[in-house]
Design a protein around this motif. Structure first.
Motif, PDB file in Angstrom:
ATOM      1  N   LEU A 305      20.832  31.791  10.042  1.00  0.00           N
ATOM      2  CA  LEU A 305      21.319  32.900  10.868  1.00  0.00           C
ATOM      3  C   LEU A 305      21.363  34.132   9.955  1.00  0.00           C
ATOM      4  O   LEU A 305      22.129  34.169   8.984  1.00  0.00           O
ATOM      5  CB  LEU A 305      22.718  32.546  11.401  1.00  0.00           C
ATOM      6  N   ILE A 306      20.504  35.088  10.267  1.00  0.00           N
ATOM      7  CA  ILE A 306      20.335  36.260   9.392  1.00  0.00           C
ATOM      8  C   ILE A 306      20.965  37.473  10.079  1.00  0.00           C
ATOM      9  O   ILE A 306      20.693  37.736  11.250  1.00  0.00           O
ATOM     10  CB  ILE A 306      18.833  36.523   9.143  1.00  0.00           C
ATOM     11  N   SER A 307      21.810  38.204   9.351  1.00  0.00           N
ATOM     12  CA  SER A 307      22.483  39.327  10.014  1.00  0.00           C
ATOM     13  C   SER A 307      22.255  40.641   9.303  1.00  0.00           C
ATOM     14  O   SER A 307      21.888  40.699   8.129  1.00  0.00           O
ATOM     15  CB  SER A 307      23.988  39.055  10.111  1.00  0.00           C
ATOM     16  N   MET A 308      22.526  41.695  10.064  1.00  0.00           N
ATOM     17  CA  MET A 308      22.509  43.036   9.499  1.00  0.00           C
ATOM     18  C   MET A 308      23.680  43.772  10.139  1.00  0.00           C
ATOM     19  O   MET A 308      23.771  43.842  11.369  1.00  0.00           O
ATOM     20  CB  MET A 308      21.177  43.697   9.832  1.00  0.00           C
ATOM     21  N   VAL A 309      24.579  44.286   9.310  1.00  0.00           N
ATOM     22  CA  VAL A 309      25.709  45.089   9.807  1.00  0.00           C
ATOM     23  C   VAL A 309      25.536  46.437   9.130  1.00  0.00           C
ATOM     24  O   VAL A 309      25.600  46.532   7.905  1.00  0.00           O
ATOM     25  CB  VAL A 309      27.059  44.473   9.382  1.00  0.00           C
ATOM     26  N   SER A 310      25.282  47.471   9.927  1.00  0.00           N
ATOM     27  CA  SER A 310      24.860  48.706   9.275  1.00  0.00           C
ATOM     28  C   SER A 310      24.940  49.903  10.201  1.00  0.00           C
ATOM     29  O   SER A 310      24.871  49.755  11.418  1.00  0.00           O
ATOM     30  CB  SER A 310      23.396  48.515   8.847  1.00  0.00           C
ATOM     31  N   ARG A 311      25.079  51.090   9.596  1.00  0.00           N
ATOM     32  CA  ARG A 311      24.801  52.306  10.343  1.00  0.00           C
ATOM     33  C   ARG A 311      23.302  52.307  10.597  1.00  0.00           C
ATOM     34  O   ARG A 311      22.519  51.953   9.702  1.00  0.00           O
ATOM     35  CB  ARG A 311      25.137  53.536   9.489  1.00  0.00           C
ATOM     36  N   ASP A 379      24.229  33.183   7.461  1.00  0.00           N
ATOM     37  CA  ASP A 379      23.791  32.561   6.211  1.00  0.00           C
ATOM     38  C   ASP A 379      23.228  33.599   5.254  1.00  0.00           C
ATOM     39  O   ASP A 379      23.416  33.517   4.046  1.00  0.00           O
ATOM     40  CB  ASP A 379      22.675  31.536   6.494  1.00  0.00           C
ATOM     41  N   ILE A 380      22.515  34.565   5.836  1.00  0.00           N
ATOM     42  CA  ILE A 380      21.791  35.544   5.012  1.00  0.00           C
ATOM     43  C   ILE A 380      22.107  36.934   5.556  1.00  0.00           C
ATOM     44  O   ILE A 380      22.244  37.120   6.767  1.00  0.00           O
ATOM     45  CB  ILE A 380      20.268  35.271   5.084  1.00  0.00           C
ATOM     46  N   PHE A 381      22.221  37.908   4.641  1.00  0.00           N
ATOM     47  CA  PHE A 381      22.537  39.276   5.053  1.00  0.00           C
ATOM     48  C   PHE A 381      21.420  40.205   4.599  1.00  0.00           C
ATOM     49  O   PHE A 381      21.055  40.215   3.416  1.00  0.00           O
ATOM     50  CB  PHE A 381      23.869  39.695   4.402  1.00  0.00           C
ATOM     51  N   LEU A 382      20.873  40.985   5.517  1.00  0.00           N
ATOM     52  CA  LEU A 382      19.775  41.885   5.153  1.00  0.00           C
ATOM     53  C   LEU A 382      20.285  43.285   4.849  1.00  0.00           C
ATOM     54  O   LEU A 382      21.050  43.866   5.617  1.00  0.00           O
ATOM     55  CB  LEU A 382      18.788  42.010   6.325  1.00  0.00           C
ATOM     56  N   MET A 383      19.828  43.843   3.725  1.00  0.00           N
ATOM     57  CA  MET A 383      20.211  45.214   3.370  1.00  0.00           C
ATOM     58  C   MET A 383      19.048  45.901   2.644  1.00  0.00           C
ATOM     59  O   MET A 383      19.134  46.196   1.456  1.00  0.00           O
ATOM     60  CB  MET A 383      21.460  45.170   2.497  1.00  0.00           C
ATOM     61  N   PRO A 384      17.958  46.148   3.389  1.00  0.00           N
ATOM     62  CA  PRO A 384      16.784  46.726   2.729  1.00  0.00           C
ATOM     63  C   PRO A 384      16.856  48.247   2.605  1.00  0.00           C
ATOM     64  O   PRO A 384      15.858  48.941   2.836  1.00  0.00           O
ATOM     65  CB  PRO A 384      15.639  46.300   3.664  1.00  0.00           C
ATOM     66  N   PRO A 404      22.958  37.995   0.265  1.00  0.00           N
ATOM     67  CA  PRO A 404      22.229  39.233   0.576  1.00  0.00           C
ATOM     68  C   PRO A 404      20.770  39.214   0.114  1.00  0.00           C
ATOM     69  O   PRO A 404      20.455  38.664  -0.940  1.00  0.00           O
ATOM     70  CB  PRO A 404      23.009  40.302  -0.210  1.00  0.00           C
ATOM     71  N   ILE A 405      19.920  39.848   0.933  1.00  0.00           N
ATOM     72  CA  ILE A 405      18.541  40.154   0.516  1.00  0.00           C
ATOM     73  C   ILE A 405      18.448  41.682   0.569  1.00  0.00           C
ATOM     74  O   ILE A 405      18.655  42.278   1.630  1.00  0.00           O
ATOM     75  CB  ILE A 405      17.491  39.556   1.461  1.00  0.00           C
ATOM     76  N   GLY A 411      23.354  50.908  -6.063  1.00  0.00           N
ATOM     77  CA  GLY A 411      24.468  49.966  -6.139  1.00  0.00           C
ATOM     78  C   GLY A 411      24.069  48.533  -5.802  1.00  0.00           C
ATOM     79  O   GLY A 411      24.760  47.584  -6.187  1.00  0.00           O
ATOM     80  N   LEU A 412      22.950  48.379  -5.090  1.00  0.00           N
ATOM     81  CA  LEU A 412      22.492  47.015  -4.768  1.00  0.00           C
ATOM     82  C   LEU A 412      22.051  46.314  -6.052  1.00  0.00           C
ATOM     83  O   LEU A 412      22.351  45.142  -6.273  1.00  0.00           O
ATOM     84  CB  LEU A 412      21.355  47.068  -3.749  1.00  0.00           C
ATOM     85  N   SER A 413      21.366  47.063  -6.937  1.00  0.00           N
ATOM     86  CA  SER A 413      20.955  46.482  -8.229  1.00  0.00           C
ATOM     87  C   SER A 413      22.168  46.127  -9.081  1.00  0.00           C
ATOM     88  O   SER A 413      22.133  45.173  -9.849  1.00  0.00           O
ATOM     89  CB  SER A 413      20.139  47.472  -9.054  1.00  0.00           C
ATOM     90  N   ASP A 414      23.239  46.937  -8.942  1.00  0.00           N
ATOM     91  CA  ASP A 414      24.404  46.728  -9.804  1.00  0.00           C
ATOM     92  C   ASP A 414      25.339  45.635  -9.301  1.00  0.00           C
ATOM     93  O   ASP A 414      26.268  45.241 -10.013  1.00  0.00           O
ATOM     94  CB  ASP A 414      25.211  48.038  -9.923  1.00  0.00           C
ATOM     95  N   THR A 415      25.140  45.187  -8.067  1.00  0.00           N
ATOM     96  CA  THR A 415      26.093  44.200  -7.527  1.00  0.00           C
ATOM     97  C   THR A 415      25.455  42.838  -7.235  1.00  0.00           C
ATOM     98  O   THR A 415      26.172  41.847  -7.105  1.00  0.00           O
ATOM     99  CB  THR A 415      26.736  44.730  -6.222  1.00  0.00           C
ATOM    100  N   ILE A 416      24.121  42.806  -7.111  1.00  0.00           N
ATOM    101  CA  ILE A 416      23.466  41.539  -6.746  1.00  0.00           C
ATOM    102  C   ILE A 416      22.615  41.058  -7.928  1.00  0.00           C
ATOM    103  O   ILE A 416      21.865  41.848  -8.509  1.00  0.00           O
ATOM    104  CB  ILE A 416      22.538  41.739  -5.517  1.00  0.00           C
TER     105      ILE A 416
END
Ligand code: GLC
Length: 485
Positions: A305-311, A379-384, A404-405, A411-416
């Protein structure tokens, strides 16, 4: 009433949770002052009193202070309100003309036409209030373009007369994409010396650029992650201000945002269907099942189950996702969306839902309770995101064991930490194209099917700790540095 208070930090933002917020800015501008105050820093917050703010609920009262703020040939009345909670006072700038509206920045046609005047009034009123109360402040901490003129007004005054500036200033860049660029015809409203409208301060391709002026005039500038602090010096991410930023590169810092884990922890979250923790992940499966039922998706335990929560804006990489979607739909997955934003993106996502009703569900709304359920049950969170100054959702998702993918930026590089590197917590794709994005998704789906490795990955992600304490300590060090310079 005695107005002479000894203040150290005046923290200025156009949005602060829980009063009013449009995204990550409002969250951080609540969490940081709270953490600083817990560390003994004397801090006062200040923001506009928008019409949508519930004064009764938050006990926001008039202070009795009224200021007349001049814009050259017109004058506007501003009333100061305040409230105090957990030892922190928040002041509110009230103006019937400019702030008594439902939304923060936009109406149904886009940005309000008078956003320049609105935030000009806000900032002039803040300097007016400092002087009226004779506040003794060490640092005025400004956030984004809506408060970036303050370093200039503190020096040059707000009413056409120079001011003795005893305050130091820090400007935090949360997002360089919004710079506050306005027609130079409005410059006279600022009542600044003409020399301020030079390319050395406010002038930007013939217009006024509020962010540029603040970046040049603040004593120090920081962004919300170390990587974004480096990226904005490059043409690719500098949004035409990379030259200006490079001139200040000795005084640009990167401090990673922390998140408020009191609001975001799966073992105590009251929005989710079943609490869970690193030691007992069974609740996460229940959350997935409940989420699938809530969204009318078939309950399939082993289908990712892949999700995206975003503006829903271009920053968030939706175009890349749309380009990859036909390919993605060939796989046995379910994809769910939550968020609101630009009409075009909302329509596109609704269209995906119509085309693949069994696999795609879109909730085009803003809902805290659904957001918590999405983070817990997926299961998976998308943040491209094409760029990301810090980002919070990837941090929330990791805390809930949702992997997260993301694009390897800011900040994505600094946290994942990218799988399978040591200590990995998610997946980062290196090149911003459909090939690299789909390749990473395929790889993550392979790992998902290796249950032992996936569970280890979940546990490492849940252990990540991007706390507000660490963020507060780094800001205190920066404040000290600014004061001692
Ligand atoms: C902005 C940025 C986001 C950051 C937030 C708080 O919304 O886009 O990356 O996390 O500000 O600093």
């Amino acid at each position: 009433m005695c107005y002479k208070v000894r203040v150290k930090i005046l923290f200025v933002s156009s949005e602060i949770v829980p009063f009013a917020s449009s995204g990550g800015l409002g969250d951080v501008c609540a969490a940081l002052p709270k953490a600083l105050s817990r560390k003994g820093i004397n801090i006062i917050k200040i923001m506009p009193l928008y019409g949508c703010i519930d004064r009764e609920k938050y006990f926001i009262e008039p202070t009795g202070i009224e200021l007349n703020i001049s814009f050259s040939n017109s004058t506007y009345l501003v009333k100061i309100y305040s409230q105090t909670y957990e030892n922190i006072t928040t002041y509110f700038i009230q103006s019937d003309v400019f702030f008594n509206r439902e939304n923060l920045y936009v109406d149904e046609y886009g940005d309000y036409d008078d956003n320049f005047e609105r935030f000009l009034l806000f900032q002039k009123a803040i300097v007016g209030l400092i002087d009226f109360l004779n506040l003794s402040i060490d640092i005025v901490h400004c956030n984004d373009w809506q408060s970036s003129l303050i370093p200039i007004f503190l020096k040059y005054g707000t009413q056409g007369k120079l001011r003795v500036c005893n305050e130091k200033t820090l400007l935090t860049i949360h997002n360089l994409a919004h710079q506050g660029v306005f027609d130079s015809k409005k410059f006279y409203l600022m009542q600044l010396p003409l020399s301020c409208f030079s390319d050395k301060i406010l002038e930007f391709y013939g217009n006024i650029n509020c962010f540029k002026g603040g970046i040049i005039e603040a004593d120090a500038v920081n962004t919300v992650s170390p990587s974004y602090a480096k990226e904005i010096l490059l043409e690719k991410y500098g949004n035409s201000l990379d030259g200006v930023l490079n001139n200040r590169s000795d005084n640009i810092y990167g401090i990673l945002n922390g998140v408020d884990y009191e609001r975001w922890s799966p073992n105590s979250d009251s929005y989710i269907d079943c609490n869970f923790s690193i030691n007992d992940l069974s609740g996460k499966l229940k959350c997935k099942k409940e989420l699938q039922s809530l969204l009318n998706l078939e309950h399939k335990e082993n289908v990712p189950l892949i999700s995206m929560v975003s503006r829903l804006t271009s920053q968030k990489g939706l175009d890349l996702l749309f380009e990859s979607f036909d390919e993605l739909m060939k796989k046995d997955i379910q994809i769910i969306f939550l968020g609101t934003g630009e009409q075009w993106y909302e329509d596109q996502i609704r269209d995906l839902e119509h085309r693949w009703p069994e696999k795609v569900v879109a909730k085009i709304e803003f809902s805290s309770s659904l957001a918590h359920k999405f983070f817990a049950g997926s299961d998976i969170f998308l943040m491209p995101s094409t760029f990301e100054p810090c980002g919070q959702s990837q941090i929330f998702s990791m805390r809930y064991g949702t992997i997260p993918i993301a694009y390897n930026t800011g900040g994505l590089s600094d946290t994942i930490i990218d799988y399978p590197r040591k200590g990995s917590t998610g997946f980062l794709f290196e090149t911003f194209n459909t090939f690299s994005f789909l390749d990473k998704i395929n790889y993550s789906l392979d790992v998902y099917n290796q249950k032992i490795n996936w569970t280890k990955l979940i546990k490492r992600a849940m252990k990540c700790n991007f706390s507000v304490d660490q963020m507060a300590l780094e800001y205190i060090n920066l404040y000290k540095k600014i004061i001692s310079n």
